[in-house]
Scaffold this motif. Sequence first.
Motif, PDB file in Angstrom:
ATOM      1  N   UNK A  83      84.973  54.115  32.930  1.00 17.74           N
ATOM      2  CA  UNK A  83      83.822  55.207  33.583  1.00 17.74           C
ATOM      3  C   UNK A  83      82.551  54.271  33.341  1.00 17.74           C
ATOM      4  N   UNK A  84      82.936  53.110  32.455  1.00 16.58           N
ATOM      5  CA  UNK A  84      81.213  51.550  32.880  1.00 16.58           C
ATOM      6  C   UNK A  84      81.418  50.671  32.689  1.00 16.58           C
ATOM      7  N   UNK A  85      80.476  50.166  33.329  1.00 18.29           N
ATOM      8  CA  UNK A  85      81.104  48.490  32.103  1.00 18.29           C
ATOM      9  C   UNK A  85      79.686  48.385  32.032  1.00 18.29           C
ATOM     10  N   UNK A  86      79.417  47.052  30.711  1.00 20.61           N
ATOM     11  CA  UNK A  86      78.969  47.201  29.865  1.00 20.61           C
ATOM     12  C   UNK A  86      78.870  46.015  29.494  1.00 20.61           C
ATOM     13  N   UNK A  87      77.610  45.523  29.724  1.00 21.31           N
ATOM     14  CA  UNK A  87      77.441  43.911  29.269  1.00 21.31           C
ATOM     15  C   UNK A  87      76.139  43.875  28.562  1.00 21.31           C
ATOM     16  N   UNK A  88      76.425  43.030  27.588  1.00 15.79           N
ATOM     17  CA  UNK A  88      75.542  42.527  26.425  1.00 15.79           C
ATOM     18  C   UNK A  88      75.483  40.980  25.946  1.00 15.79           C
ATOM     19  N   UNK A  89      73.744  40.778  26.021  1.00 13.39           N
ATOM     20  CA  UNK A  89      73.009  39.513  26.471  1.00 13.39           C
ATOM     21  C   UNK A  89      72.585  40.005  24.851  1.00 13.39           C
ATOM     22  N   UNK A  90      73.182  38.930  24.013  1.00 19.96           N
ATOM     23  CA  UNK A  90      72.951  38.566  22.530  1.00 19.96           C
ATOM     24  C   UNK A  90      71.381  37.144  22.901  1.00 19.96           C
ATOM     25  N   UNK A  91      69.739  37.338  22.486  1.00 22.45           N
ATOM     26  CA  UNK A  91      68.934  37.116  22.814  1.00 22.45           C
ATOM     27  C   UNK A  91      68.617  35.743  21.865  1.00 22.45           C
ATOM     28  N   UNK A  92      68.374  34.776  22.284  1.00 22.08           N
ATOM     29  CA  UNK A  92      68.327  33.922  21.527  1.00 22.08           C
ATOM     30  C   UNK A  92      67.062  33.868  20.767  1.00 22.08           C
ATOM     31  N   UNK A  93      65.875  33.726  19.888  1.00 13.72           N
ATOM     32  CA  UNK A  93      64.773  33.879  18.610  1.00 13.72           C
ATOM     33  C   UNK A  93      63.794  32.800  19.320  1.00 13.72           C
ATOM     34  N   UNK A  94      64.393  32.516  19.367  1.00 12.30           N
ATOM     35  CA  UNK A  94      63.395  30.560  19.217  1.00 12.30           C
ATOM     36  C   UNK A  94      63.765  29.812  20.302  1.00 12.30           C
ATOM     37  N   UNK A  95      64.544  29.744  21.021  1.00 13.62           N
ATOM     38  CA  UNK A  95      65.302  28.934  22.182  1.00 13.62           C
ATOM     39  C   UNK A  95      64.962  30.145  23.902  1.00 13.62           C
ATOM     40  N   UNK A  96      65.008  28.918  24.066  1.00 16.37           N
ATOM     41  CA  UNK A  96      65.658  29.720  25.967  1.00 16.37           C
ATOM     42  C   UNK A  96      66.816  30.006  26.201  1.00 16.37           C
ATOM     43  N   UNK A  97      67.389  30.939  25.788  1.00 19.62           N
ATOM     44  CA  UNK A  97      69.174  31.022  25.907  1.00 19.62           C
ATOM     45  C   UNK A  97      69.954  32.533  25.862  1.00 19.62           C
ATOM     46  N   UNK A  98      70.005  33.334  26.580  1.00 16.63           N
ATOM     47  CA  UNK A  98      71.190  34.056  26.426  1.00 16.63           C
ATOM     48  C   UNK A  98      72.484  33.751  26.539  1.00 16.63           C
ATOM     49  N   UNK A  99      73.231  34.365  25.626  1.00 12.79           N
ATOM     50  CA  UNK A  99      74.347  34.257  24.888  1.00 12.79           C
ATOM     51  C   UNK A  99      75.341  35.209  25.619  1.00 12.79           C
ATOM     52  N   UNK A 100      75.848  35.359  26.704  1.00 10.49           N
ATOM     53  CA  UNK A 100      76.525  35.706  27.496  1.00 10.49           C
ATOM     54  C   UNK A 100      78.547  36.246  26.378  1.00 10.49           C
TER      55      UNK A 100
END
Length: 395
Positions: A83-100
């Motif tokens: 039905x859907x594609x689900x993409x998740x990003x974990x956003x770092x709190x204190x650094x400029x980074x999104x973990x996929x």
Amino acid sequence: MSNAPQLRIPATYMRGGTSKGVFFRREDLPERAREPGPARDALLMRVIGSPDPYGKHTDGMGGATSSTSKCVIIAKASLPDHDVDYLYGQVSIDSAFVDWSGNCGNLSAAVGPFAIANGLVDPARVPENGICTVRIWQANIGKTIVAQVPVVDGQVQETGDFELDGVTFPAAEIVLEFLDPADEGEGGGAMFPTGNLVDELDVPGVGALKATMITAGIPTVFVNAADLGYDGTELQPAINEDRSALAKLEAIRVAGALRMGLIQAPEDAVTRQHTPKVAFVAPAKDYVASSGKRIAAGDIDLNVRALSMGKLHHAMMGTASVAIATAAAVPGTLVNLAAGGGGREAVRFGHPSGTLRVGAAVAQVDGQWTATKAVMSRSARVLMEGAVRVPADSF
């Protein structure tokens, strides 16, 4: 002085399991943020309020914890029979980074309700009253999740009497099935990437530890609590207020990532904060959960504590729960031994907020262990819907 206007982006703020995050339809994102790249990452960081040297997320939607610094992008399915594609990003709190690099099992519970409410599921498949089955393609790891979402009067049922330790109020139960949960594409190409159920893991500055390393749900490194000087009943302050403990556990994570083939050098761990997880296990023992609830050893099979983004999780990550269920089902792993050994289709484990029951189906094929599915119950609820605002020059 910059005076760029703020953009208004349709979004929904949702709780899923013991996490919460900002949900977007991919088509609602600004065009330059619809594809992977710096623009998308910068947008999501600004939505959450990262990087924040104060560690508070005061100027964003994040909650300054690993459980609340999350974004989800949902789109119509790119694969048949989904039905859907689900993409998740974990956003770092204190650094400029999104973990996929991985999935969020807790927010997986909110994907089905979001998809139904936003017209991404064929209306003909949504019953007036009953259970709507939503087939989700988890795009981060390339796996299928099947969500059983209750529907009343044609609308997603959110309220109910299902209680989930780590969530204050009861809600409607959503059953999740994680199909073929092992990530054979990572590490050594098997559920146990080292080829062993238990390894001797050499950790610089710590020494040799017994470890079970598994890729089911999310790459996870399990160690014995006793080998770290713990009994498995620890709550967040005991770990998160101890810098030396956090450093030791991060060293274990890095050593495990190297051994599993997830990174090539220790410095690569900085760009892979979300995975692998580190968890320590111990036989069942009485303890008092963070809510004050007393957990009796006779009501659980084992105790498990897990770290997420460098801190002890307040409950248990959904993906780590899949790893726990799968490892517990395989005789001889550290998780299985902590639970008492033998064949197990399900376990109830204790975590800092209470308990959780999870199950998994495993089998040996050509001498290698495989998992066909893992099952758990979660709940989800819309907290707010409308639009988020971000400065137009922030991405």
